[in-house]
Design an enzyme around this catalytic site. Structure first.
Site, PDB file in Angstrom:
ATOM      1  NE  ARG A  93      -3.876   2.187   2.094  1.00 62.90           N
ATOM      2  CZ  ARG A  93      -4.150   2.839   2.949  1.00 62.90           C
ATOM      3  NH1 ARG A  93      -2.904   2.890   4.101  1.00 62.90           N
ATOM      4  NH2 ARG A  93      -5.086   3.713   3.389  1.00 62.90           N
ATOM      5  CG  HIS A 111      -1.325   4.929  -1.012  1.00 60.74           C
ATOM      6  ND1 HIS A 111      -2.023   5.759   0.635  1.00 60.74           N
ATOM      7  CD2 HIS A 111      -2.405   4.173  -1.441  1.00 60.74           C
ATOM      8  CE1 HIS A 111      -3.181   5.158   0.330  1.00 60.74           C
ATOM      9  NE2 HIS A 111      -3.563   4.081  -0.526  1.00 60.74           N
ATOM     10  N   GLY A 153       4.454  10.876  -8.954  1.00 59.36           N
ATOM     11  CA  GLY A 153       5.332   9.387  -8.974  1.00 59.36           C
ATOM     12  C   GLY A 153       5.829   8.496  -8.526  1.00 59.36           C
ATOM     13  CG  ASP A 189       8.554  11.216  -5.405  1.00 61.44           C
ATOM     14  OD1 ASP A 189       8.038  10.202  -4.867  1.00 61.44           O
ATOM     15  OD2 ASP A 189       8.301  12.012  -6.130  1.00 61.44           O
ATOM     16  CG  ASN A 223      -0.771   8.537   3.023  1.00 62.59           C
ATOM     17  OD1 ASN A 223      -1.278   7.395   2.578  1.00 62.59           O
ATOM     18  ND2 ASN A 223      -0.675   9.201   2.591  1.00 62.59           N
ATOM     19  CG  HIS A 280      -8.072  -4.269  -1.324  1.00 57.66           C
ATOM     20  ND1 HIS A 280      -9.275  -3.381  -1.855  1.00 57.66           N
ATOM     21  CD2 HIS A 280      -7.265  -3.498  -1.348  1.00 57.66           C
ATOM     22  CE1 HIS A 280      -8.147  -1.826  -1.531  1.00 57.66           C
ATOM     23  NE2 HIS A 280      -7.272  -1.995  -1.439  1.00 57.66           N
ATOM     24  CB  THR A 338      -6.350 -16.911   2.142  1.00 56.49           C
ATOM     25  OG1 THR A 338      -6.964 -15.675   1.102  1.00 56.49           O
ATOM     26  CG2 THR A 338      -6.619 -18.453   2.173  1.00 56.49           C
ATOM     27  CG  ASP A 388      -5.670 -16.672  -1.442  1.00 49.98           C
ATOM     28  OD1 ASP A 388      -5.660 -15.498  -1.806  1.00 49.98           O
ATOM     29  OD2 ASP A 388      -5.143 -17.831  -1.055  1.00 49.98           O
TER      30      ASP A 388
END
Length: 324
Positions: A67, A71, A77, A79, A99, A198, A247, A252
């Site tokens: 994540r 983000h 970009g 960076d 965040n 996710h 799971t 998966d």
């Protein structure tokens, strides 16, 4: 077309030299998987070992790092801007709505950076470390691997407004999800594949409460199970639920199977299978895990290539939390 420094007339020498330099710069600016092979061959093994250790202590950390990379890339970009701490004169991306109190994994990146700096000081960027840590996390949890292209440099600034604007949220519609990804040069297919992230990770109650109490396209038993730890009255905002109830720590295709059973945790998740244009791709991934893995890996490469700083742009931070 290949680069050429051939000149026809002496008066064109200076122009040819400029063209040659520009051509070299364009080539050198390309990200490549073997970028550190000579300058810091220890980098990749250090990242992999650190991720194995971090995930052995907390499997959820893999989703957090994935994540974090996402983000980062969606704001100016890939960076490393999300890694910058606020100062008395600077407010970065960590305090953005998407965040604040939820982005995590910074200490893992700090640890890797410290180890790499001991053997290759000022060589490996924080942005590259985050990209590598993400790939290794997915692999550690059973997901696909891909060649991480390297050579990103770190930004000297961040964008709070960009973080508040560019990152899709848990209540996003299918249309807004597609638009948010297209704004970064990614297709609707990329969006559906990358949403498969996710299949790992957890969410706080406050981000899915409205769905489990107010929406009809949700399995009733599933909603009831989530309601037990997410009261309607607003208590328990920070209580966690896995985004993939089948799971939770395994990478998966169960995320897509869950969507077909109306067991998406977020409104934005279930939007991918709600009678719209994404249904067919979700169905494919739910029945063909390899197809999902192949597309996810390809989309991760494309996401990791969003507007990287290269060449002499930006810097190689010594500390990922602050500029040099």
């Amino acid at each position: 077309m290949g680069c050429s420094t051939r000149t026809v007339k002496k008066s064109w020498v200076s122009l040819s030299l400029v063209a040659s330099i520009l051509c070299w710069s364009a080539v050198s600016a390309q990200l490549t998987p073997n970028f550190y092979n000579k300058t810091c061959p220890q980098a990749l093994p250090i990242v992999k070992a650190a991720i194995t250790q971090a995930l052995s202590q907390e499997a959820r950390m893999g989703a957090s790092l994935l994540r974090l990379h996402f983000h980062d890339c969606f704001v100016n970009g890939c960076d490393g801007s999300i890694l910058l701490d606020d100062t008395t004169t600077f407010r970065g991306e960590k305090s953005a709505g998407a965040n604040a109190n939820s982005a995590r994994g910074f200490e893992v990146i700090d640890n890797i950076k410290t180890q790499i700096e001991k053997v290759c000081s000022g060589v490996v960027s924080c942005a590259d470390i985050l990209a590598l840590a993400t790939r290794d996390s997915v692999v550690e949890l059973g997901g696909p691997s891909w060649n991480v292209t390297l050579g990103r440099r770190d930004s000297r600034t961040a964008s709070l407004s960009g973080a508040n604007t560019n990152l899709p949220g848990p209540t996003s519609s299918l249309t807004s999800l597609i638009s948010a990804f297209q704004a970064q040069g990614l297709s609707a297919k990329d969006m559906i594949a990358l949403s498969g992230a996710h299949t790992i990770g957890q969410s706080r109650c406050q981000f899915f409460r409205s769905r489990i109490y107010n929406e009809s396209n949700i399995d009733k038993a599933f909603a009831a199970s989530l309601q037990k730890n997410c009261p309607f009255n607003g208590a328990g905002d920070s209580n966690l639920a896995p985004l993939d109830s089948t799971t939770a720590n395994g990478f998966d295709n169960n995320y897509y199977k869950n969507l077909r059973s109306q067991k998406g945790v977020f409104h934005s998740d279930q939007e991918l299978f709600n009678g719209g244009s994404a249904d067919a791709q979700v169905t494919t991934y739910s029945t063909d895990q390899q197809a999902f893995f192949t597309d996810f890996a390809a989309s991760m490469v494309r996401m990791g290539n969003i507007k990287p700083l290269t060449g002499t742009q930006g810097e190689i931070r010594k500390n990922c939390r602050r500029i040099n």
